[in-house]
Design a protein around this motif. Structure first.
Motif, PDB file in Angstrom:
ATOM      1  N   ILE A   3       0.846  -1.192   0.000  1.00  0.00           N
ATOM      2  CA  ILE A   3       0.000   0.000   0.000  1.00  0.00           C
ATOM      3  C   ILE A   3       0.880   1.240   0.000  1.00  0.00           C
ATOM      4  O   ILE A   3       1.915   1.285   0.659  1.00  0.00           O
ATOM      5  CB  ILE A   3      -0.912   0.012   1.245  1.00  0.00           C
ATOM      6  CG1 ILE A   3      -1.959  -1.103   1.161  1.00  0.00           C
ATOM      7  CG2 ILE A   3      -1.609   1.362   1.412  1.00  0.00           C
ATOM      8  CD1 ILE A   3      -2.773  -1.251   2.436  1.00  0.00           C
ATOM      9  N   VAL A   4       0.465   2.258  -0.730  1.00  0.00           N
ATOM     10  CA  VAL A   4       1.027   3.592  -0.575  1.00  0.00           C
ATOM     11  C   VAL A   4      -0.023   4.437   0.135  1.00  0.00           C
ATOM     12  O   VAL A   4      -1.109   4.648  -0.393  1.00  0.00           O
ATOM     13  CB  VAL A   4       1.403   4.228  -1.933  1.00  0.00           C
ATOM     14  CG1 VAL A   4       1.853   5.673  -1.736  1.00  0.00           C
ATOM     15  CG2 VAL A   4       2.507   3.427  -2.612  1.00  0.00           C
ATOM     16  N   ALA A 194      -8.479  12.258  -6.573  1.00  0.00           N
ATOM     17  CA  ALA A 194      -8.935  12.568  -5.220  1.00  0.00           C
ATOM     18  C   ALA A 194      -8.493  11.478  -4.256  1.00  0.00           C
ATOM     19  O   ALA A 194      -8.296  10.323  -4.643  1.00  0.00           O
ATOM     20  CB  ALA A 194     -10.453  12.715  -5.177  1.00  0.00           C
ATOM     21  N   LYS A 195      -8.346  11.882  -2.994  1.00  0.00           N
ATOM     22  CA  LYS A 195      -7.930  10.953  -1.952  1.00  0.00           C
ATOM     23  C   LYS A 195      -9.132  10.396  -1.193  1.00  0.00           C
ATOM     24  O   LYS A 195      -9.978  11.156  -0.717  1.00  0.00           O
ATOM     25  CB  LYS A 195      -7.000  11.651  -0.956  1.00  0.00           C
ATOM     26  CG  LYS A 195      -5.660  12.076  -1.529  1.00  0.00           C
ATOM     27  CD  LYS A 195      -4.806  12.702  -0.444  1.00  0.00           C
ATOM     28  CE  LYS A 195      -3.468  13.186  -0.983  1.00  0.00           C
ATOM     29  NZ  LYS A 195      -2.614  13.771   0.074  1.00  0.00           N
ATOM     30  N   ASP A 222      -8.496   4.413 -10.961  1.00  0.00           N
ATOM     31  CA  ASP A 222      -7.211   4.948 -11.423  1.00  0.00           C
ATOM     32  C   ASP A 222      -7.058   6.442 -11.151  1.00  0.00           C
ATOM     33  O   ASP A 222      -6.010   7.026 -11.448  1.00  0.00           O
ATOM     34  CB  ASP A 222      -7.007   4.666 -12.912  1.00  0.00           C
ATOM     35  CG  ASP A 222      -8.077   5.288 -13.790  1.00  0.00           C
ATOM     36  OD1 ASP A 222      -9.159   5.630 -13.259  1.00  0.00           O
ATOM     37  OD2 ASP A 222      -7.832   5.442 -14.990  1.00  0.00           O
ATOM     38  N   ARG A 223      -8.082   7.060 -10.543  1.00  0.00           N
ATOM     39  CA  ARG A 223      -7.962   8.458 -10.130  1.00  0.00           C
ATOM     40  C   ARG A 223      -8.331   8.634  -8.659  1.00  0.00           C
ATOM     41  O   ARG A 223      -8.674   9.724  -8.219  1.00  0.00           O
ATOM     42  CB  ARG A 223      -8.817   9.366 -11.023  1.00  0.00           C
ATOM     43  CG  ARG A 223      -8.245   9.520 -12.426  1.00  0.00           C
ATOM     44  CD  ARG A 223      -8.777  10.764 -13.098  1.00  0.00           C
ATOM     45  NE  ARG A 223     -10.127  10.586 -13.565  1.00  0.00           N
ATOM     46  CZ  ARG A 223     -10.962  11.594 -13.831  1.00  0.00           C
ATOM     47  NH1 ARG A 223     -10.596  12.855 -13.609  1.00  0.00           N
ATOM     48  NH2 ARG A 223     -12.172  11.356 -14.288  1.00  0.00           N
ATOM     49  N   LEU A 224      -8.228   7.553  -7.915  1.00  0.00           N
ATOM     50  CA  LEU A 224      -8.449   7.590  -6.470  1.00  0.00           C
ATOM     51  C   LEU A 224      -7.211   7.049  -5.759  1.00  0.00           C
ATOM     52  O   LEU A 224      -6.542   6.142  -6.259  1.00  0.00           O
ATOM     53  CB  LEU A 224      -9.673   6.753  -6.081  1.00  0.00           C
ATOM     54  CG  LEU A 224     -11.038   7.325  -6.477  1.00  0.00           C
ATOM     55  CD1 LEU A 224     -12.132   6.298  -6.187  1.00  0.00           C
ATOM     56  CD2 LEU A 224     -11.326   8.623  -5.734  1.00  0.00           C
ATOM     57  N   LEU A 225      -6.931   7.614  -4.580  1.00  0.00           N
ATOM     58  CA  LEU A 225      -5.772   7.216  -3.797  1.00  0.00           C
ATOM     59  C   LEU A 225      -6.225   6.950  -2.364  1.00  0.00           C
ATOM     60  O   LEU A 225      -6.995   7.736  -1.800  1.00  0.00           O
ATOM     61  CB  LEU A 225      -4.710   8.316  -3.766  1.00  0.00           C
ATOM     62  CG  LEU A 225      -4.209   8.956  -5.046  1.00  0.00           C
ATOM     63  CD1 LEU A 225      -5.148  10.066  -5.521  1.00  0.00           C
ATOM     64  CD2 LEU A 225      -2.820   9.549  -4.824  1.00  0.00           C
ATOM     65  N   PHE A 226      -5.722   5.880  -1.772  1.00  0.00           N
ATOM     66  CA  PHE A 226      -6.004   5.637  -0.369  1.00  0.00           C
ATOM     67  C   PHE A 226      -5.138   6.541   0.493  1.00  0.00           C
ATOM     68  O   PHE A 226      -3.943   6.728   0.254  1.00  0.00           O
ATOM     69  CB  PHE A 226      -5.707   4.182   0.008  1.00  0.00           C
ATOM     70  CG  PHE A 226      -5.630   3.974   1.502  1.00  0.00           C
ATOM     71  CD1 PHE A 226      -6.781   3.990   2.272  1.00  0.00           C
ATOM     72  CD2 PHE A 226      -4.398   3.813   2.138  1.00  0.00           C
ATOM     73  CE1 PHE A 226      -6.714   3.831   3.657  1.00  0.00           C
ATOM     74  CE2 PHE A 226      -4.318   3.653   3.519  1.00  0.00           C
ATOM     75  CZ  PHE A 226      -5.478   3.662   4.281  1.00  0.00           C
ATOM     76  N   GLY A 227      -5.748   7.123   1.533  1.00  0.00           N
ATOM     77  CA  GLY A 227      -5.011   7.890   2.522  1.00  0.00           C
ATOM     78  C   GLY A 227      -5.613   7.650   3.891  1.00  0.00           C
ATOM     79  O   GLY A 227      -6.838   7.672   4.053  1.00  0.00           O
ATOM     80  N   LEU A 261      -5.906   1.785  -6.975  1.00  0.00           N
ATOM     81  CA  LEU A 261      -6.427   2.578  -5.871  1.00  0.00           C
ATOM     82  C   LEU A 261      -5.499   2.567  -4.650  1.00  0.00           C
ATOM     83  O   LEU A 261      -5.289   3.601  -4.018  1.00  0.00           O
ATOM     84  CB  LEU A 261      -7.815   2.076  -5.502  1.00  0.00           C
ATOM     85  CG  LEU A 261      -8.631   2.909  -4.531  1.00  0.00           C
ATOM     86  CD1 LEU A 261     -10.125   2.772  -4.830  1.00  0.00           C
ATOM     87  CD2 LEU A 261      -8.376   2.507  -3.072  1.00  0.00           C
ATOM     88  N   TRP A 262      -4.935   1.423  -4.349  1.00  0.00           N
ATOM     89  CA  TRP A 262      -4.126   1.290  -3.140  1.00  0.00           C
ATOM     90  C   TRP A 262      -2.664   1.662  -3.348  1.00  0.00           C
ATOM     91  O   TRP A 262      -1.952   1.883  -2.379  1.00  0.00           O
ATOM     92  CB  TRP A 262      -4.206  -0.132  -2.599  1.00  0.00           C
ATOM     93  CG  TRP A 262      -5.533  -0.484  -2.011  1.00  0.00           C
ATOM     94  CD1 TRP A 262      -6.537  -1.183  -2.619  1.00  0.00           C
ATOM     95  CD2 TRP A 262      -6.013  -0.178  -0.698  1.00  0.00           C
ATOM     96  NE1 TRP A 262      -7.606  -1.322  -1.765  1.00  0.00           N
ATOM     97  CE2 TRP A 262      -7.310  -0.712  -0.578  1.00  0.00           C
ATOM     98  CE3 TRP A 262      -5.458   0.505   0.390  1.00  0.00           C
ATOM     99  CZ2 TRP A 262      -8.080  -0.595   0.572  1.00  0.00           C
ATOM    100  CZ3 TRP A 262      -6.219   0.627   1.552  1.00  0.00           C
ATOM    101  CH2 TRP A 262      -7.504   0.078   1.640  1.00  0.00           C
TER     102      TRP A 262
END
Length: 279
Positions: A3-4, A194-195, A222-227, A261-262
């Motif tokens: 995960i990032v 977006a996160k 592909d345009r979402l990020l986990f935070g 995503l992850w």
């Protein structure tokens, strides 16, 4: 799959001053890289994007040093000093000169949730956007739902700039029809991501599925990020619980979409280099 974590704050109030920090907020005074590793435990990410919690030069320098302790490939995002029209003093010359001077800086964040809906009160915002695009760095925006329209217009004016909206432009607010509409409009601008951060705490499983589902429908994996939004999230949830609840709220995704995503989206946007087998 490693995960990032695309949204982690680090601080140590015994070393750096944060003007907003108060004991009654229920936050730990120490949130260093070592504290983060201990909190994450067995679900520790391969690396993280650390986001500056203040906007002073001294704290920015401290964060850059501390970020190197997070893990290979980690990058920092520094705050824009809107009142001064500067992007975190330590970065001013680097942004205007070359994209190799400060390789650990992945971008600049503009925090405007209390500002004008049209972002007109952010000094030199377009100049900042142009500089970031030129240096292949990300512009992060911490905005409230009413500012999503202006965010979309800013991204359209700078098509080569990667724009990342923190906390889905929602945070702890209720996901009403206006937010859904503006999120869909935002998604029509291809250089916006977006996160999935800052939305887990305070929501039950059904409410979280609603928010996460709307984000996936609008933007795609592909345009979402986990935070994790650690350590803000730690006031009510353990790190593993944030990861688990986010995963449970996601609709069924392919293996490739899950990796995006992850991990992959953050690697691409922040130019993070990890080995294929990294945790």
């Amino acid at each position: 799959m490693g995960i990032v974590d695309a949204h982690v704050h680090l601080w140590d109030t015994g070393v750096v001053h944060l003007s907003w920090f108060r004991d009654e907020l229920g936050l730990a005074r120490s949130a260093t890289a070592a504290d983060f590793a201990a909190a994450a435990g067995d679900v520790a990410p391969a690396t993280a994007v650390t986001v500056q919690a203040g906007d002073t030069l001294g704290e920015a320098r401290w964060l850059l040093d501390e970020t190197t302790r997070v893990g290979v490939g980690s990058v920092a995002v520094l705050q824009y000093e809107a009142a001064k029209g500067r992007w975190a003093g330590v970065m001013q010359d680097a942004l205007e000169a070359t994209d190799t001077r400060m390789p650990r800086v992945g971008g600049i964040r503009v925090s405007t949730p209390s500002g004008a809906a049209d972002l007109s009160d952010v000094r030199w915002l377009d100049r900042l956007a142009a500089r970031l695009a030129h240096s292949s760095r990300v512009l992060e925006l911490l905005v409230r739902p009413e500012q999503l329209g202006a965010t979309a217009e800013l991204a359209r004016r700078h098509p080569s700039l990667a724009v990342v909206v923190c906390h889905l432009g929602l945070g702890s607010a209720q996901p009403d029809s206006a937010w859904r509409r503006d999120l869909s409009r935002l998604a029509r601008v291809p250089n916006v991501a977006a996160k999935l951060s800052g939305v887990v705490a305070g929501r039950d499983a059904a409410a979280l599925r609603e928010v996460v589902g709307a984000a996936v429908d609008a933007l795609g994996p592909d345009r979402l990020l986990f935070g994790s939004d650690w350590p803000i999230s730690a006031r009510s949830l353990g790190y593993a619980e944030v990861v688990e609840r986010t995963a449970a709220a996601l609709p069924g995704l392919s293996a490739a979409d899950t990796r995006s995503l992850w991990r992959r989206t953050a690697e691409r946007l922040y130019r993070i280099e990890l080995s294929p087998g990294a945790r």
